[in-house]
Motif scaffolding. Structure first.
Motif, short mmCIF file in Angstrom:
data_model
loop_
_atom_site.label_atom_id
_atom_site.label_comp_id
_atom_site.label_asym_id
_atom_site.label_seq_id
_atom_site.Cartn_x
_atom_site.Cartn_y
_atom_site.Cartn_z
N TRP A 186 0.83 -1.21 0.00
CA TRP A 186 0.00 0.00 0.00
C TRP A 186 0.86 1.26 0.00
CZ3 TRP A 186 -3.84 -1.66 4.45
CH2 TRP A 186 -4.73 -2.62 3.93
N VAL A 187 1.92 1.23 0.76
CA VAL A 187 2.71 2.45 0.95
C VAL A 187 3.73 2.64 -0.16
CG1 VAL A 187 4.35 3.62 2.47
CG2 VAL A 187 2.38 2.42 3.45
N PHE A 188 4.40 1.55 -0.60
CA PHE A 188 5.56 1.69 -1.47
C PHE A 188 5.34 1.22 -2.90
CE2 PHE A 188 7.34 1.27 2.86
CZ PHE A 188 8.04 2.46 2.93
N SER A 189 4.15 0.77 -3.25
CA SER A 189 3.96 0.24 -4.60
C SER A 189 3.74 1.32 -5.65
CB SER A 189 2.77 -0.73 -4.62
OG SER A 189 1.56 -0.05 -4.31
N LYS A 190 3.45 2.53 -5.22
CA LYS A 190 3.20 3.62 -6.16
C LYS A 190 4.05 4.83 -5.78
CE LYS A 190 -1.48 2.31 -7.55
NZ LYS A 190 -2.90 2.73 -7.66
N PRO A 191 4.37 5.67 -6.76
CA PRO A 191 5.26 6.82 -6.49
C PRO A 191 4.76 7.76 -5.40
CG PRO A 191 5.04 6.47 -8.85
CD PRO A 191 4.05 5.54 -8.20
N LEU A 192 3.44 7.95 -5.32
CA LEU A 192 2.92 8.89 -4.32
C LEU A 192 3.26 8.44 -2.90
CD1 LEU A 192 1.31 11.40 -3.65
CD2 LEU A 192 -0.79 10.03 -3.72
N GLY A 193 3.14 7.14 -2.63
CA GLY A 193 3.48 6.64 -1.31
C GLY A 193 4.95 6.81 -0.99
N VAL A 194 5.81 6.49 -1.97
CA VAL A 194 7.25 6.65 -1.77
C VAL A 194 7.60 8.12 -1.54
CG1 VAL A 194 9.52 6.35 -2.84
CG2 VAL A 194 7.74 4.61 -3.15
N MET A 195 6.95 9.00 -2.31
CA MET A 195 7.21 10.44 -2.15
C MET A 195 6.76 10.92 -0.77
SD MET A 195 6.04 11.86 -5.90
CE MET A 195 6.03 13.56 -5.31
N ALA A 196 5.59 10.44 -0.31
CA ALA A 196 5.07 10.88 0.99
C ALA A 196 6.01 10.47 2.12
CB ALA A 196 3.67 10.30 1.22
N ILE A 197 6.47 9.21 2.09
CA ILE A 197 7.39 8.74 3.12
C ILE A 197 8.73 9.46 3.02
CG2 ILE A 197 8.68 6.75 3.95
CD1 ILE A 197 5.75 6.71 4.70
N SER A 198 9.18 9.71 1.80
CA SER A 198 10.45 10.43 1.62
C SER A 198 10.36 11.85 2.16
CB SER A 198 10.83 10.46 0.13
OG SER A 198 10.99 9.15 -0.38
N PHE A 199 9.26 12.53 1.86
CA PHE A 199 9.08 13.90 2.35
C PHE A 199 9.01 13.93 3.88
CE2 PHE A 199 6.92 15.23 -1.85
CZ PHE A 199 8.16 15.56 -2.39
N ALA A 200 8.31 12.94 4.46
CA ALA A 200 8.22 12.87 5.93
C ALA A 200 9.60 12.64 6.55
CB ALA A 200 7.26 11.77 6.34
N THR A 201 10.42 11.81 5.89
CA THR A 201 11.76 11.54 6.40
C THR A 201 12.66 12.77 6.28
OG1 THR A 201 11.52 9.22 5.71
CG2 THR A 201 13.74 10.01 6.20
N VAL A 202 12.55 13.46 5.16
CA VAL A 202 13.33 14.69 4.98
C VAL A 202 12.92 15.73 6.02
CG1 VAL A 202 13.73 16.64 3.43
CG2 VAL A 202 13.78 14.32 2.53
N ALA A 203 11.61 15.84 6.26
CA ALA A 203 11.13 16.78 7.29
C ALA A 203 11.69 16.44 8.66
CB ALA A 203 9.60 16.77 7.32
N LEU A 204 11.81 15.14 8.95
CA LEU A 204 12.39 14.72 10.22
C LEU A 204 13.84 15.18 10.32
CD1 LEU A 204 12.03 13.12 12.86
CD2 LEU A 204 12.82 11.08 11.62
N GLY A 205 14.58 15.03 9.23
CA GLY A 205 15.97 15.49 9.23
C GLY A 205 16.07 16.99 9.41
N LEU A 206 15.17 17.74 8.78
CA LEU A 206 15.18 19.19 8.94
C LEU A 206 14.84 19.60 10.37
CD1 LEU A 206 13.42 20.25 5.60
CD2 LEU A 206 15.85 20.42 6.17
N ILE A 207 13.93 18.87 11.00
CA ILE A 207 13.58 19.16 12.39
C ILE A 207 14.78 18.90 13.29
CG2 ILE A 207 12.16 18.40 14.33
CD1 ILE A 207 9.87 17.99 12.38
N LEU A 208 15.47 17.79 13.08
CA LEU A 208 16.66 17.50 13.89
C LEU A 208 17.73 18.58 13.71
CD1 LEU A 208 16.97 13.64 13.33
CD2 LEU A 208 16.57 14.80 15.51
N ARG A 209 17.88 19.04 12.50
CA ARG A 209 18.84 20.12 12.25
C ARG A 209 18.42 21.39 12.96
NH1 ARG A 209 20.65 22.47 6.29
NH2 ARG A 209 22.15 24.02 7.06
N ALA A 210 17.13 21.72 12.89
CA ALA A 210 16.62 22.92 13.56
C ALA A 210 16.79 22.82 15.07
CB ALA A 210 15.15 23.14 13.20
#
Length: 334
Positions: A227-251
């Motif tokens: 459900w999460v990783f079979s389509k680009p939208l799911g991969v993008m959503a998880i990737s964006f959430a992970t990037v946001a986590l990294g930005l929060i840690l940096r902040a």
């Protein structure tokens, strides 16, 4: 008009997870704080949730009204097979709100404050847990209208390992949101250091429980990975959430707190997108192979049209005043 109604349903659920989640998380964070630091944590959390704590459940009410009016078959199915966790969640909301009010506004400060505090803590913990159980039950094929016996119909439809893991994940998200949202309510370096530590701890809890969700889904033969990783939208959503986590840690490391709330809210949106888009518009996946769809099981067109107009007109009143409320409290604290 049906897409307007579905959009408001999704928006109300999303806002309840973000704002209501931070609200519940305040009690969770305080519960798992060392006793020596609890008083300071209580002050910080109170300042954080004060602007919206009474208004948060408005989003839950809107979602329930939309289901009741616009999708009566879906509402009936949920309120029938999931009535036990629904009642427990609603009781938790009532108990928590009552305890919070008496805890802070009771004219007489006595030993009852201890009871109010404990109710506030454990209602804050259990309410999002049951919310997670309900959410998991709708997509795990555990609701089976063809089942025979009370346990299979009304207990095991929501009480299973996948549901428990999603419940814990929901609790972790609430604690994480509360920690992040409270960072800008700190008054000195010691308070900020305490809340940054809490934020990092809850991040670890979110990652751990998120992995637990995927593990229990695999054990329970729930195709969550697909459900999460079979389509680009799911991969993008998880990737964006992970990037946001990294930005929060940096902040947090640089102690630049201005963007952290927006980033945390963005993470919740991405998580919700990843969890729901694959089987959309099917909102309930049943154990007998059937499903309940927002497009196939809606109310008559005239009802949907009236509901859509009511939601659009109502939002013209609700949203501006909500933002004004939050801005007013923000100015008062400066």
């Amino acid at each position: 008009m049906i897409y307007v109604v579905i959009g408001f349903l999704w928006l109300s659920i999303c806002l309840y997870i973000i704002l209501g989640g931070a609200d519940f998380g305040a009690g969770i964070v305080e519960l798992f704080t060392h006793k020596k630091a609890r008083h300071k944590t209580e002050e910080i959390m109170y300042q954080s949730i004060a602007p919206v704590w009474e208004a948060n459940h408005m989003w839950l009410i809107i979602a329930i009204v939309i289901l009741f009016v616009g999708f009566p078959e879906i509402y009936t199915t949920m309120s029938t097979y999931l009535h036990i966790p629904l009642v427990l969640m609603l009781l938790g909301i009532i108990a928590r709100g009552t305890a919070f009010t008496f805890r802070h506004y009771d004219a007489v400060k006595d030993n009852w404050q201890v009871l109010y505090t404990q109710i506030f803590y454990y209602a804050s913990l259990l309410t999002p847990f049951f919310l997670g159980l309900i959410a998991a039950a709708t997509v795990s094929h555990s609701i089976n209208p063809d089942a025979v016996g009370f346990l299979d119909l009304y207990i095991f439809s929501w009480l299973n390992w996948f549901g428990v893991s999603v419940g814990l994940f929901t609790v972790a998200l609430c604690a994480y949101l509360a920690s992040i949202f409270s960072l800008r309510e700190t008054r000195d370096k010691a308070d900020l250091t305490l809340m940054i530590k809490k934020s990092r701890q809850t991040m670890v809890f979110v990652v751990f429980t998120g992995m637990l969700v995927f593990l229990t889904a695999y054990i329970s033969d729930i195709p969550l990975v697909m459900w999460v990783f079979s389509k680009p939208l799911g991969v993008m959503a998880i990737s964006f959430a992970t990037v946001a986590l990294g930005l929060i840690l940096r902040a947090l490391h640089q102690r630049k707190l201005l963007p952290v709330r927006a980033l945390a809210g963005f993470q919740m949106v991405m998580i919700l997108v990843a969890a729901t888009y694959q089987h959309n518009p099917d909102i309930i996946l049943l154990g007998n192979g059937q499903h309940l769809s927002l497009l196939e099981h809606m109310a008559p067109p005239k009802t949907i049209a009236a509901l859509g107009w009511a939601l659009m007109l109502g939002s013209l009143f609700i949203l501006p005043f909500l933002f004004y409320l939050m801005a007013s409290f923000s100015r008062q604290r400066k």
